[in-house]
Design a protein around this motif. Structure first.
Motif, PDB file in Angstrom:
ATOM      1  N   PRO A  39       0.786   4.694 -13.963  1.00  0.00           N
ATOM      2  CA  PRO A  39       0.646   6.086 -13.529  1.00  0.00           C
ATOM      3  C   PRO A  39       1.572   7.009 -14.303  1.00  0.00           C
ATOM      4  CG  PRO A  39       1.937   4.835 -11.949  1.00  0.00           C
ATOM      5  CD  PRO A  39       1.365   3.837 -12.907  1.00  0.00           C
ATOM      6  N   GLY A  40       1.189   8.275 -14.379  1.00  0.00           N
ATOM      7  CA  GLY A  40       1.951   9.226 -15.176  1.00  0.00           C
ATOM      8  C   GLY A  40       2.976  10.034 -14.426  1.00  0.00           C
ATOM      9  N   SER A  41       3.069   9.848 -13.107  1.00  0.00           N
ATOM     10  CA  SER A  41       4.065  10.569 -12.312  1.00  0.00           C
ATOM     11  C   SER A  41       4.273   9.835 -10.999  1.00  0.00           C
ATOM     12  CB  SER A  41       3.625  12.017 -12.049  1.00  0.00           C
ATOM     13  OG  SER A  41       2.359  12.051 -11.403  1.00  0.00           O
ATOM     14  N   LEU A  42       5.412  10.088 -10.360  1.00  0.00           N
ATOM     15  CA  LEU A  42       5.779   9.331  -9.164  1.00  0.00           C
ATOM     16  C   LEU A  42       6.599  10.189  -8.208  1.00  0.00           C
ATOM     17  CD1 LEU A  42       7.211   5.708  -9.150  1.00  0.00           C
ATOM     18  CD2 LEU A  42       8.340   7.499  -7.856  1.00  0.00           C
ATOM     19  N   ALA A  43       6.264  10.105  -6.917  1.00  0.00           N
ATOM     20  CA  ALA A  43       7.068  10.738  -5.874  1.00  0.00           C
ATOM     21  C   ALA A  43       7.489   9.661  -4.885  1.00  0.00           C
ATOM     22  CB  ALA A  43       6.276  11.828  -5.161  1.00  0.00           C
ATOM     23  N   ALA A  44       8.708   9.755  -4.392  1.00  0.00           N
ATOM     24  CA  ALA A  44       9.221   8.767  -3.442  1.00  0.00           C
ATOM     25  C   ALA A  44       9.496   9.423  -2.095  1.00  0.00           C
ATOM     26  CB  ALA A  44      10.504   8.138  -3.972  1.00  0.00           C
ATOM     27  N   VAL A  64       2.721   7.354  -5.185  1.00  0.00           N
ATOM     28  CA  VAL A  64       3.720   7.656  -4.165  1.00  0.00           C
ATOM     29  C   VAL A  64       4.341   6.340  -3.717  1.00  0.00           C
ATOM     30  CG1 VAL A  64       4.170   8.614  -1.883  1.00  0.00           C
ATOM     31  CG2 VAL A  64       2.486   9.705  -3.379  1.00  0.00           C
ATOM     32  N   ALA A  65       5.667   6.265  -3.768  1.00  0.00           N
ATOM     33  CA  ALA A  65       6.398   5.065  -3.352  1.00  0.00           C
ATOM     34  C   ALA A  65       6.976   5.297  -1.960  1.00  0.00           C
ATOM     35  CB  ALA A  65       7.517   4.753  -4.342  1.00  0.00           C
ATOM     36  N   VAL A  66       6.686   4.369  -1.052  1.00  0.00           N
ATOM     37  CA  VAL A  66       7.081   4.510   0.349  1.00  0.00           C
ATOM     38  C   VAL A  66       8.015   3.364   0.766  1.00  0.00           C
ATOM     39  CG1 VAL A  66       6.270   4.587   2.746  1.00  0.00           C
ATOM     40  CG2 VAL A  66       4.876   5.609   0.911  1.00  0.00           C
TER      41      VAL A  66
END
Length: 299
Positions: A57-62, A138-140
């Motif tokens: 993936p090209g971007s990540l939110a945690a 999205v990392a949870v």
């Protein structure tokens, strides 16, 4: 719980079972010769389907709690997001963002909306913030604080926990139907107690209110204390089952299979201030687990 390289080669994601089950057809129609005729030579191959899961993936939110904020990893009772397993910039940790995006892009294309002390009830709000960035992943990591309460009777009921996670997933899906989700299991809190109770300083910090349902009266081994800890442990296991089942209903969600829960945290992996939260080394292990899950050939 309380309140960041190298660039890895992406692994091709697995095709979905539904795609694998599609049978090929003769492109020349019903009057075409058999396989040995000239019609077979002119048959056009079926187009390659788009994989459901993109391992690069090209971007990540945690989103999540103190673990994702790097709490107590750098200094006592403070966040240290630079060593976060999810979005940190620390070379010692080699975070999920750095592994997936590379060091330069990770600083520009990853965002940390976790909050120290957050519970599952806070996840929908964090997810609403995360979707404004339109992340591809999205990392949870959430749920430890739902078990780490003043007493076992005040732990979040499993049904509420499940509904809150479903709400967070719905918030994501309404805004970003194609975003991918990595879900980490809740850590084995009883193991963290077992390791940390060997350190006198850690036990003093625990008295400040860190996970009292598990860490209260840490040296007590009587029946009541044992039952209390076992009750917390069972609740964590039930939370993980809920996370796994909700995630399984979403084709773009991957649960870690219990890898964080099963990881055998040792003293080197724990904060030298509270002997409960992950140390820098512990954060690096969490990053490894996440990267392994995200880049696996199958979900």
């Amino acid at each position: 719980m309380r309140k960041p390289s190298h660039r890895s080669t992406a692994v091709v994601a697995a095709l979905s079972a539904a795609v694998l089950g599609v049978a090929g057809c003769d492109a020349t129609g019903g009057n075409a010769p058999g396989p040995g005729g000239t019609g077979a030579m002119s048959a056009k191959p079926s187009p390659s389907p788009t994989p459901v899961w993109n391992s690069s993936p090209g971007s990540l939110a945690a989103v999540g709690d103190s673990i994702t904020r790097g709490f107590d990893a750098c200094s006592v009772l403070e966040d240290c997001p630079e060593v976060s397993w999810a979005t940190g910039s620390s070379k010692e940790v080699d975070s999920l963002a750095v592994r997936l995006l590379g060091e330069a892009r990770a600083g520009q294309r990853s965002w940390n909306y976790a909050v120290t002390g957050a519970r599952m009830a806070d996840l929908p709000g964090q997810m609403a913030q995360a979707v404004t960035r339109k992340p591809e992943l999205v990392a949870v990591m959430a749920g430890a604080n739902d078990a780490c309460r003043a007493s076992t009777s005040t732990m979040t009921p499993v049904a509420d926990f499940r509904a809150q996670f479903e709400d967070a997933m719905s918030t994501l899906r309404e805004a970003l139907p194609k975003a991918q989700v990595y879900v980490a299991s809740v850590p084995n809190l009883k193991r963290l107690w077992s390791e940390g109770r060997t350190n006198p300083l850690g036990k003093q910090v625990w008295k400040l209110g860190i996970c009292p349902s598990m860490l209260g009266d840490p040296d007590a081994l009587d029946a009541a204390a044992t039952l209390r800890r076992d009750t917390v442990q069972k609740r964590v296991e039930d939370y993980n089952k809920a996370l796994e089942e909700v995630c399984a209903k979403d084709k773009r969600c991957r649960f870690d299979g219990g890898a964080v829960y099963e990881f055998r945290f040792g003293t080197d992996h724990l904060s030298r201030w509270d002997w409960f939260h992950p140390s820098v080394d512990g954060q690096a292990r969490l990053a490894e687990i996440a990267y392994r899950t995200v880049t696996a050939k199958t979900g």
